[in-house]
Design a protein around this motif. Structure first.
Motif, PDB file in Angstrom:
ATOM      1  N   ASP A 116       0.856  -1.183   0.000  1.00 13.55           N
ATOM      2  CA  ASP A 116       0.000   0.000   0.000  1.00 13.55           C
ATOM      3  C   ASP A 116       0.894   1.235   0.000  1.00 13.55           C
ATOM      4  O   ASP A 116       1.701   1.421   0.920  1.00 13.55           O
ATOM      5  CB  ASP A 116      -0.909   0.020   1.235  1.00 13.55           C
ATOM      6  N   ILE A 117       0.771   2.062  -1.024  1.00 10.74           N
ATOM      7  CA  ILE A 117       1.578   3.278  -1.126  1.00 10.74           C
ATOM      8  C   ILE A 117       0.925   4.365  -0.283  1.00 10.74           C
ATOM      9  O   ILE A 117      -0.207   4.781  -0.560  1.00 10.74           O
ATOM     10  CB  ILE A 117       1.713   3.731  -2.590  1.00 10.74           C
ATOM     11  N   LYS A 131      -1.033   5.339 -13.746  1.00  8.54           N
ATOM     12  CA  LYS A 131      -2.420   5.202 -14.162  1.00  8.54           C
ATOM     13  C   LYS A 131      -3.024   3.954 -13.526  1.00  8.54           C
ATOM     14  O   LYS A 131      -2.329   3.035 -13.113  1.00  8.54           O
ATOM     15  CB  LYS A 131      -2.512   5.101 -15.684  1.00  8.54           C
ATOM     16  N   ASP A 132      -4.337   3.934 -13.476  1.00  2.00           N
ATOM     17  CA  ASP A 132      -5.032   2.773 -12.930  1.00  2.00           C
ATOM     18  C   ASP A 132      -4.659   1.524 -13.729  1.00  2.00           C
ATOM     19  O   ASP A 132      -4.766   1.489 -14.959  1.00  2.00           O
ATOM     20  CB  ASP A 132      -6.547   2.965 -13.000  1.00  2.00           C
ATOM     21  N   GLY A 139      11.393   1.372  -8.519  1.00  4.11           N
ATOM     22  CA  GLY A 139      12.011   2.677  -8.714  1.00  4.11           C
ATOM     23  C   GLY A 139      11.214   3.620  -9.586  1.00  4.11           C
ATOM     24  O   GLY A 139      11.579   4.810  -9.681  1.00  4.11           O
ATOM     25  N   ASP A 140      10.137   3.156 -10.242  1.00  4.03           N
ATOM     26  CA  ASP A 140       9.333   4.063 -11.056  1.00  4.03           C
ATOM     27  C   ASP A 140       8.680   5.114 -10.179  1.00  4.03           C
ATOM     28  O   ASP A 140       8.158   4.807  -9.095  1.00  4.03           O
ATOM     29  CB  ASP A 140       8.256   3.284 -11.818  1.00  4.03           C
ATOM     30  N   LEU A 141       8.690   6.375 -10.659  1.00  2.00           N
ATOM     31  CA  LEU A 141       8.075   7.469  -9.917  1.00  2.00           C
ATOM     32  C   LEU A 141       6.562   7.394 -10.083  1.00  2.00           C
ATOM     33  O   LEU A 141       6.038   7.398 -11.209  1.00  2.00           O
ATOM     34  CB  LEU A 141       8.599   8.812 -10.432  1.00  2.00           C
ATOM     35  N   LEU A 142       5.862   7.326  -8.954  1.00  2.00           N
ATOM     36  CA  LEU A 142       4.407   7.184  -8.979  1.00  2.00           C
ATOM     37  C   LEU A 142       3.707   8.516  -8.723  1.00  2.00           C
ATOM     38  O   LEU A 142       2.765   8.885  -9.434  1.00  2.00           O
ATOM     39  CB  LEU A 142       3.962   6.161  -7.921  1.00  2.00           C
ATOM     40  N   PHE A 143       4.145   9.228  -7.682  1.00  2.00           N
ATOM     41  CA  PHE A 143       3.507  10.486  -7.291  1.00  2.00           C
ATOM     42  C   PHE A 143       4.586  11.520  -6.984  1.00  2.00           C
ATOM     43  O   PHE A 143       5.666  11.181  -6.493  1.00  2.00           O
ATOM     44  CB  PHE A 143       2.623  10.307  -6.045  1.00  2.00           C
ATOM     45  N   GLN A 144       4.238  12.769  -7.269  1.00  2.00           N
ATOM     46  CA  GLN A 144       5.091  13.889  -6.857  1.00  2.00           C
ATOM     47  C   GLN A 144       4.240  14.851  -6.048  1.00  2.00           C
ATOM     48  O   GLN A 144       3.209  15.317  -6.523  1.00  2.00           O
ATOM     49  CB  GLN A 144       5.705  14.608  -8.065  1.00  2.00           C
ATOM     50  N   TYR A 210       8.725  12.658  -3.469  1.00  2.00           N
ATOM     51  CA  TYR A 210       8.777  11.848  -4.691  1.00  2.00           C
ATOM     52  C   TYR A 210       8.581  10.386  -4.272  1.00  2.00           C
ATOM     53  O   TYR A 210       9.462   9.773  -3.665  1.00  2.00           O
ATOM     54  CB  TYR A 210      10.111  12.037  -5.399  1.00  2.00           C
ATOM     55  N   ILE A 211       7.425   9.842  -4.594  1.00  2.00           N
ATOM     56  CA  ILE A 211       7.045   8.500  -4.146  1.00  2.00           C
ATOM     57  C   ILE A 211       7.292   7.517  -5.289  1.00  2.00           C
ATOM     58  O   ILE A 211       6.711   7.638  -6.375  1.00  2.00           O
ATOM     59  CB  ILE A 211       5.581   8.453  -3.690  1.00  2.00           C
TER      60      ILE A 211
END
Length: 433
Positions: A116-117, A131-132, A139-144, A210-211
């Motif tokens: 769970d992020i 995206k959904d 390591g991929d950036l999900l949220f900023q 940076y999540i």
């Protein structure tokens, strides 16, 4: 004591009277039959010959009539019908083979990794880079999040750290020329280290904006939007109204789908078999079927057997891993699991329908010489999907499978579909998709 002796004396007297009565009756019967027996003693060869010559035509006619009656009876009532005749059956020739010991269980598909992020800080979402249902890598950036304040603070502390480090280097040069004391150099060094540590703390704080994805997997439904306020929390709560969706805690869930796991329970009675095979060092194989059609079948390996038994259900939890290249399996799906716990080496197998329950126990009909059957008692060691592992018969024995309901020990049989090399009983084994 006197009454008992009196009763015994009376019993002895009655037995003597009964013996005398039987003896007298036998004597009277012998006296009555002895004159008739004397007549048979008078019959000699000459008397018999005279009798045959005198009544030869009558005797011949009687023999002809008896012969005709016998043939007529055989015509209308054949011998096969009278004696039951050979019974049509199907047989197999048993052989020694290796049979997998399979334990069946019901299980549930579970993810190998699921995260769970959640945010580490309270901030506003600036950008959503996932995206959904998107496939993501480690390591991929999900949220900023909004990083303006944290970036400014980091740059400020970084500048102070650079200045403190420069002052420390100048202090080292001055100490070499004896312009400042050694204590002044130590103070400058401490100030530089403190400033660098503060800059690193600010850098860590900035990194919270940076999540990134911690695992490979598939993203679920994104529960936040640009401009949403997120808070550091362990509570996953999402509420949806007619106008908006708000979320506290989980921003999105990343689930690893390939490979995927299946979790099931094994009864307590089967634990020794599992542990014995586990000590060999080779992982046990499983066959997992998902769906009612049985077409979706997957093969995998057991990765762990739990270290304690659940006393409420008297079972132990087992987890296995299976490939999911097609991504068709999702956590939470119901699955049927066949665990190959062991392999029985060089055992005798027969079709389960060949085993008969009789008052003397379990038996099978074995065909011997002259196609005659014999009932042999057997012990069923293992039974699975129409195949039974038995003890009590030998390899090469011909066993009756179908038609045994009309058989009796010593009866004759006839093969329903005779073919060269009678069919052999083969065990059912899981098929690989």
């Amino acid at each position: 004591m006197s009454k008992i002796e009196t009763s015994l004396d009376q019993l002895v007297v009655k037995l003597i009277q009964l013996k005398n009565a039987v003896k007298s009756r036998l004597c009277a019967l012998w006296q009555k039959l002895s004159p008739q027996a004397a007549k048979f003693k008078k019959i000699d060869h000459t008397t018999a010959k005279v009798f045959l010559v005198k009544f030869k035509w009558r005797i011949l006619l009687a023999m002809i009539l008896l012969y005709a009656a016998s043939k007529t009876f055989d015509y209308f009532f054949p011998a096969a019908d009278k004696a039951g005749g050979p019974i049509t059956v199907s047989t197999v020739v048993v052989e020694k083979m290796d049979v997998p010991l399979i334990i069946e269980a019901a299980g549930t598909i579970v993810s190998n990794n699921i995260v769970d992020i959640r945010p580490m800080i309270t901030n506003t979402v600036a950008k959503i880079l996932v995206k959904d249902g998107q496939e993501v890598k480690v390591g991929d950036l999900l949220f900023q999040l909004d990083d303006r304040n944290d970036k400014a603070n980091y740059e400020k502390l970084k500048a102070l750290a650079d200045d403190a480090q420069a002052q420390y280097l100048r202090a080292k040069e001055l100490v070499a020329k004896n312009f400042i004391s050694k204590a002044g150099l130590d103070t400058s060094s401490a100030n530089a280290k403190s400033a660098i540590a503060a800059a690193k703390a600010a850098e860590v704080q900035l990194s919270f904006d940076y999540i990134h994805s911690p695992i490979d997997g598939r993203a679920g439904i994104v529960n936040v939007f640009p401009g949403s306020l997120v808070q550091a929390s362990n509570v996953v709560s999402t509420s949806t109204s007619s106008t908006a969706t708000s979320s506290v805690g989980a921003m999105v869930t990343i689930t690893q789908l390939n490979p995927i796991n299946v979790q099931f329970v094994i009864p307590e009675k089967d634990i020794p078999t599992i542990l014995e095979n586990q000590l060999d060092g080779e992982a046990m194989s499983v066959q997992v079927t998902v769906g009612d059609s049985g077409k979706n079948t997957y093969r995998g390996k057991v990765i762990v057997v739990d270290n304690q038994v659940d006393p409420q259900i008297a079972a132990v939890r087992v987890k296995a891993q299976i490939p999911n290249d097609s991504m068709s399996l999702l956590p939470g799906q119901f699955a049927r699991v066949s665990l190959i716990a062991n392999t029985l080496k060089d055992v005798i197998t027969v079709p389960s329908q060949a085993v008969i329950m009789s008052p003397r126990g379990k038996t099978v009909y074995v065909v011997g010489e002259g196609d005659k059957v014999t009932a042999k008692p057997v012990k069923v060691v293992y039974d699975y999907q129409g195949t039974s592992v038995v003890e009590g018969i030998s390899a090469g024995d011909r066993v009756v499978v179908e038609g045994k309901q009309n058989l009796r020990p010593g009866g004759k049989i006839r093969e329903a579909n005779p073919a060269p090399g009678s069919q052999t009983a083969t065990p059912s084994t899981p098929e690989k998709k």
